[in-house]
Design an enzyme around this catalytic site. Structure first.
Site, PDB file in Angstrom:
ATOM      1  N   SER A   1       8.493  -4.501   6.286  1.00 31.52           N
ATOM      2  CA  SER A   1       8.013  -5.823   7.235  1.00 31.52           C
ATOM      3  C   SER A   1       8.502  -6.964   6.436  1.00 31.52           C
ATOM      4  O   SER A   1       8.165  -8.203   6.734  1.00 31.52           O
ATOM      5  CB  SER A   1       6.128  -5.959   7.047  1.00 31.52           C
ATOM      6  OG  SER A   1       5.474  -4.859   7.258  1.00 31.52           O
TER       7      SER A   1
ATOM      8  N   ARG B   1       0.717  -1.487  -0.188  1.00 27.98           N
ATOM      9  CA  ARG B   1       0.286   0.106   0.057  1.00 27.98           C
ATOM     10  C   ARG B   1       0.834   1.383  -0.004  1.00 27.98           C
ATOM     11  O   ARG B   1       1.763   0.958   0.465  1.00 27.98           O
ATOM     12  CB  ARG B   1      -0.929  -0.061   1.284  1.00 27.98           C
ATOM     13  CG  ARG B   1      -1.690  -1.211   1.310  1.00 27.98           C
ATOM     14  CD  ARG B   1      -3.440  -1.137   2.585  1.00 27.98           C
ATOM     15  NE  ARG B   1      -3.113  -0.757   3.348  1.00 27.98           N
ATOM     16  CZ  ARG B   1      -3.322   0.073   4.339  1.00 27.98           C
ATOM     17  NH1 ARG B   1      -4.345   0.501   4.269  1.00 27.98           N
ATOM     18  NH2 ARG B   1      -2.992   0.660   5.472  1.00 27.98           N
TER      19      ARG B   1
ATOM     20  N   ASP C   1       6.261  -3.853  10.398  1.00 30.14           N
ATOM     21  CA  ASP C   1       4.929  -3.559  10.633  1.00 30.14           C
ATOM     22  C   ASP C   1       4.319  -3.394  12.154  1.00 30.14           C
ATOM     23  O   ASP C   1       3.227  -2.714  12.574  1.00 30.14           O
ATOM     24  CB  ASP C   1       4.274  -4.542   9.407  1.00 30.14           C
ATOM     25  CG  ASP C   1       4.731  -6.040   9.498  1.00 30.14           C
ATOM     26  OD1 ASP C   1       4.369  -6.728   9.189  1.00 30.14           O
ATOM     27  OD2 ASP C   1       5.382  -6.135  10.483  1.00 30.14           O
TER      28      ASP C   1
END
Ligand code: 0WK
Ligand code: BGC
Ligand code: BGC
Length: 924
Positions: free
Chosen positions: A610, A549, A664
């Site tokens: 992440s 994203r 993350d």
């Protein structure tokens, strides 16, 4: 026809012109005889009304709307499939209650070959009257003694034998081997049994007897055994009809019509228990005075009214009542009676059957009557035969009306105009009574002309049928054992979870000290959670979860506003050249900027990356190794921010100001911390899994300073990579690890996270299929396809709102040929795998919050955990199981789990905002 569609039986429709019971009778003997016999005459109209009324009651009970005193009970018998004849083996059958005061034990050998049947060996044992009316335990001990006496004749040794229990009384079955007695019928009324599981009572008795090791694997009603024992070569019977001491029938109903069952496919056997029809008084108008006397004198007055008009235990009694009545009115035997004629049970079924048999000459009838202490005249014999015929004909016609109701129900259930059906018949009344079957057949033809019914006498009284069901039950029980053995590997107890917690604490300490540990405990250079004074517009990237994203995050006094766009990272890019991956990332940023009208602007950017990175600064993170299906080349060991900046240059994009790279977990903690300052732990349970938390700086080796806190990215996905989880990992975990692109790595992650749970389940299903436990042992190509069983299926299959039928729909989409048992077992496999994952995750969180509590020397810690990840968010039970495990393992910590709404992109922007704020405040 009243509102519920039930038909009122018209009173006084018995013999024309005969007043009802209790009214004086005219003196003329032939008149008296006619009045007596007419009472047993039923008109076609009355039979049709009884048929309609029974059908109405059946359909009410199927819909679960039966009145408190159900006319018929409609009890599912947990026999779904007609045995496919392949069953084989030696099975014991114990029959109790079908033939009144006797119990039968059979040894049945099923050859599994059509048409090749071995004669069962059996033995009958008379049950002493006092045992039928005494303490239940005595009756079951008697049964166990008979069983071992029977087995004494066989070379059993210490072989384990499987037994099917044919228990011919109304029972609520909750499984093939669990059945609660509702009420005794016929000549039984033992104490301490009603409301009990009769299988357990028998198991206890066999154990007390202790002679042989016998497994009671199935309990069936005698009608079911009769139906299942339908002789070879004939069409499989779908109705089982018993008229023995009692009467009842079962049939194969469409599962979707049985409200109590959560089934929409296939058929299930239902025991109707029609013996209790009329217990609500609806048979009143057709009951004779003799029926009422018989009922009053019976063991269970007011109950089993229909049975008392048909069952072999009562036919003799009815005839006796009539004969006594006629004798006492001087019409028979010269008005003389005998003790046998005046005492209950004096006239038996076999007397009636023989006397009624047209081939039995009057001489024989008189001999029988003399045997009852009577001195019959010539005419007496003929009149007695008429009485027997009246009683038995009525019984056969009533039975036919009930059977016609069943046939009509089958037509309704199968939406068929006509019906071809095979009915298995069993019981002494069929075997002994010459005309019962023919009257029944005729009357059924009259009442259900559109049904082509064939009657097949069940061989050996249903013993073989019970053995068939036992064979199926044994197979199901064996499958259940194999399933339990497989899933036992996934059941973690308190000690094992506390062990994981302790091992994780140890690995955390080693990692913080910079010693070798499977937990890298990476400093993130995030020293503080947001204090709400942050302001500005920030770009954020979120890579490493299900979706990539790009976000625009506006942090204002009024709160945080987020605009984001999801882009997909194709597998070939995630596993291709690193440059290509980062070029794609920059393309997405440019695309996003263009869409948001931000082209050319250089906003501070926070990068949620992440994967395990050793950070040497807020904006510098060396990728240690890829995880979660990523393996892009030339990235490991590189500074990821550097790689991004190089791509920005390659793409001649405006110079983006990459301020921070965060994991993350950190992004999630920060994002939730913005709402709840007590949020000091970040947890991800999605494609991968990991956690971070605020550690005392003094405990973090290799980072300067010892005041204050620093957020530590634990990278707990790698926990156990040193083999410390070896005692918990299963062969299925090994298969998943070996097939992964990073074997031996991320072992903890591979037992918990979304990328792997589906694969663990798939391997278990393959294993159970190879054992023949699932899918009839058929391994479909699809089930052998990697990643075909998505982890989201676990969340769907385990959702409480999903009935088994939907579970089946999901699995059928996977091209799996399954039965309802299969669907149930797949559900249990999913539950075991997700439960273990949630518990392991909970043990990890318990280790972290206990660490924080001890760091601060607190007796009690209140802390919040920010959580994100598809598995945690979508699985119906995962979050609850994690919280429960934390409560169990860290009772001195009050832990609140906050589901992150905006993902870690917001967190990355907040980290960037904090960094920007600190940079502005930093003295120049
Ligand atoms: C949403 C977060 C992202 C994280 C993801 C994990 O914004 O940073 O990686 O959750 O969950 P997944 O998408 O792997 O299920
Ligand atoms: C019982 C039934 C049984 C029937 C025939 C009735 O009394 O309630 O369960 O099937 O007798 O034996
Ligand atoms: C990565 C972590 C990440 C986690 C959750 C793991 O595979 O190593 O860095 O936090 O997945 O996305």
């Amino acid at each position: 026809m009243d509102s519920k569609g039930s038909v009122e039986l018209q009173p006084g429709e018995g013999a024309p012109g005969c007043p009802q019971e209790g009214l004086p009778c005219p003196p003329d003997s032939s008149e008296l005889v006619r009045e007596c016999l007419n009472q047993f005459q039923l008109t076609e109209r009355q039979l049709r009304q009884i048929q309609a009324r029974i059908l109405g009651s059946m359909e009410l009970a199927l819909r679960g709307e039966a009145s408190p005193v159900p006319a018929v009970r409609m009890l599912p018998a947990y026999v779904g499939s007609i045995p496919h004849g392949t069953e084989q083996g030696d099975f014991l059958v114990l029959e109790l209650g079908a033939t009144g005061a006797s119990l039968r034990v059979l040894w049945v050998t099923l050859t599994g070959m059509e048409g090749c049947q071995m004669e069962p060996r059996s033995q009958e044992f008379l049950i002493p009257q006092e045992l039928m009316l005494g303490p239940g335990q005595q009756l079951f001990d008697f049964a166990a003694r008979c069983l071992s006496e029977f087995l004494d004749a066989f070379p059993v040794g210490n072989r384990r034998l499987q037994l099917g229990f044919s228990f011919s009384f109304p029972c609520h079955q909750t499984g093939l081997d669990r059945s609660i007695l509702i009420s005794w019928t016929k000549g039984f009324r033992c104490s301490g049994v009603e409301g009990q599981d009769v299988v357990q009572l028998l198991r206890d008795a066999i154990k007390r007897q202790g002679a042989y090791s016998v497994d009671v694997v199935a309990v069936v009603n005698d009608t079911v055994g009769t139906m299942m024992g339908c002789g070879p070569g004939s069409a499989p019977c779908e109705v089982g009809l018993v008229v023995d001491t009692g009467t009842n029938a079962c049939y194969m109903e469409e599962a979707r019509h049985v409200a109590v069952l959560d089934e929409d496919r296939g058929r299930v056997c239902v025991s109707i228990e029609w013996g209790s029809f009329g217990d609500d008084g609806v048979l009143g108008p057709v009951l004779t005075t003799f029926d009422r006397i018989l009922d009053q004198e019976s063991l269970n007055p007011g109950a089993q009214r229909f049975e008392k008009m048909i069952g072999g235990l009562y036919l003799g009694e009815l005839v006796r009542q009539v004969l006594a009545h006629l004798a006492q009115h001087g019409v028979l035997f010269g008005g003389r009676t005998s003790p046998a004629l005046l005492s209950q049970g004096g006239v038996l079924l076999e007397h009636v059957a023989e006397m009624e048999d047209p081939s039995t000459g009057t001489a024989r009838v008189r001999a029988i009557l003399q045997g009852l202490g009577l001195s019959p005249g010539a005419e007496d014999a003929e009149l007695v035969q008429r009485v027997c015929a009246a009683v038995c004909t009525r019984a056969a016609r009533l039975c036919a009306a009930a059977l016609a109701a069943v046939l009509t129900r089958l037509q309704h259930g199968r939406e068929q105009q006509t019906l071809q059906i095979a009915v298995a018949t069993g019981g002494q009344v069929f075997e002994r009574h010459p005309r019962f079957l023919s009257v029944l057949r005729e009357t059924v033809k009259l009442l259900a002309p559109e049904c082509d019914v064939s009657f097949t006498p069940s061989v050996d009284g249903g013993g073989r049928g019970v053995a068939m069901v036992t064979a199926v039950a044994a197979r199901v029980a064996a499958h259940r054992r194999m399933l339990e053995e497989t899933l036992a590997l996934f059941r973690l107890n308190h000690e094992q979870l506390a062990q994981v917690q302790a091992q994780m604490r140890e690995a955390m300490a080693q990692g913080l000290r910079g010693e070798a540990s499977s937990l890298r405990m990476l400093p993130t250079y995030v020293r503080a959670t947001p204090d709400g004074s942050e302001r500005g517009d920030f770009l954020a990237l979120d890579l490493g979860g299900t979706n990539f994203r790009v976000l625009l995050v506006r942090v204002a006094a009024s709160g945080v506003q987020i605009t984001s766009e999801i882009y997909s990272i194709p597998e070939h890019v995630a596993q291709g050249p690193g440059e290509q991956l980062f070029d794609l990332i920059v393309d997405c940023i440019l695309n996003f900027q263009q869409k948001q009208g931000l082209s050319g602007q250089s906003l501070p950017l926070g990068f949620t990356f992440s994967f395990p990175c050793r950070q040497v600064g807020l904006d510098q993170g060396i990728l240690l190794n890829w995880t979660k299906g990523f393996s892009a080349s030339d990235c490991e060991g590189q500074d990821v921010v550097g790689l991004l900046r190089q791509a920005i240059v390659r793409k001649q994009a405006v110079k983006l100001n990459v301020v921070a790279i965060v994991n993350d977990t950190v992004g999630t903690m920060m994002s939730c911390g913005y709402e709840d300052p007590r949020c000091e732990v970040g947890l991800i349970v999605g494609t991968g899994t990991n956690a971070c938390y605020m550690e005392e700086l003094q405990n973090v080796a290799g980072v300067a300073g010892d005041v204050g806190l620093m957020c530590i990215n634990m990278e707990w996905g790698a926990f156990g990579d040193d083999g410390s989880l070896g005692t918990l990992t299963t062969c299925f975990d090994e298969l998943v690890d070996q097939a992964s692109i990073n074997p031996g790595k991320q072992r903890f992650e591979k037992m918990i996270s979304g990328m792997y749970l589906g694969e663990i389940v798939r391997h278990i299903l393959l294993h159970l299929t190879s054992l023949g436990v699932l899918f009839r042992g058929q391994k479909t190509q699809r089930l052998q396809t990697r990643d075909i069983f998505k982890t989201k299926f676990l969340s769907e299959i385990e959702s409480d709102s999903l009935a088994l039928r939907q579970v089946r729909a999901i699995l059928e989409d996977l091209g799996l040929p399954l039965t309802s048992d299969d669907a149930l077992m797949v559900l249990e496999v999913c539950q075991a795998v997700s439960q273990r994952a949630a518990q392991l995750c909970g043990a990890g969180v318990a280790a972290v919050v206990e660490k924080i509590r001890e760091n601060r020397g607190l007796d009690k810690l209140t802390v919040s955990v920010g959580v994100d990840g598809t598995l945690y968010k979508l699985h119906p039970h995962f979050s609850g199981l994690v919280a429960a495990t934390v409560r169990e393992l860290a009772p001195r910590c009050v832990v609140t789990f906050l589901q992150s709404e905006d993902g870690s992109g917001k967190g990355a922007a907040l980290v960037t905002a904090v960094a920007c704020r600190l940079a502005q405040q930093a003295p120049v």
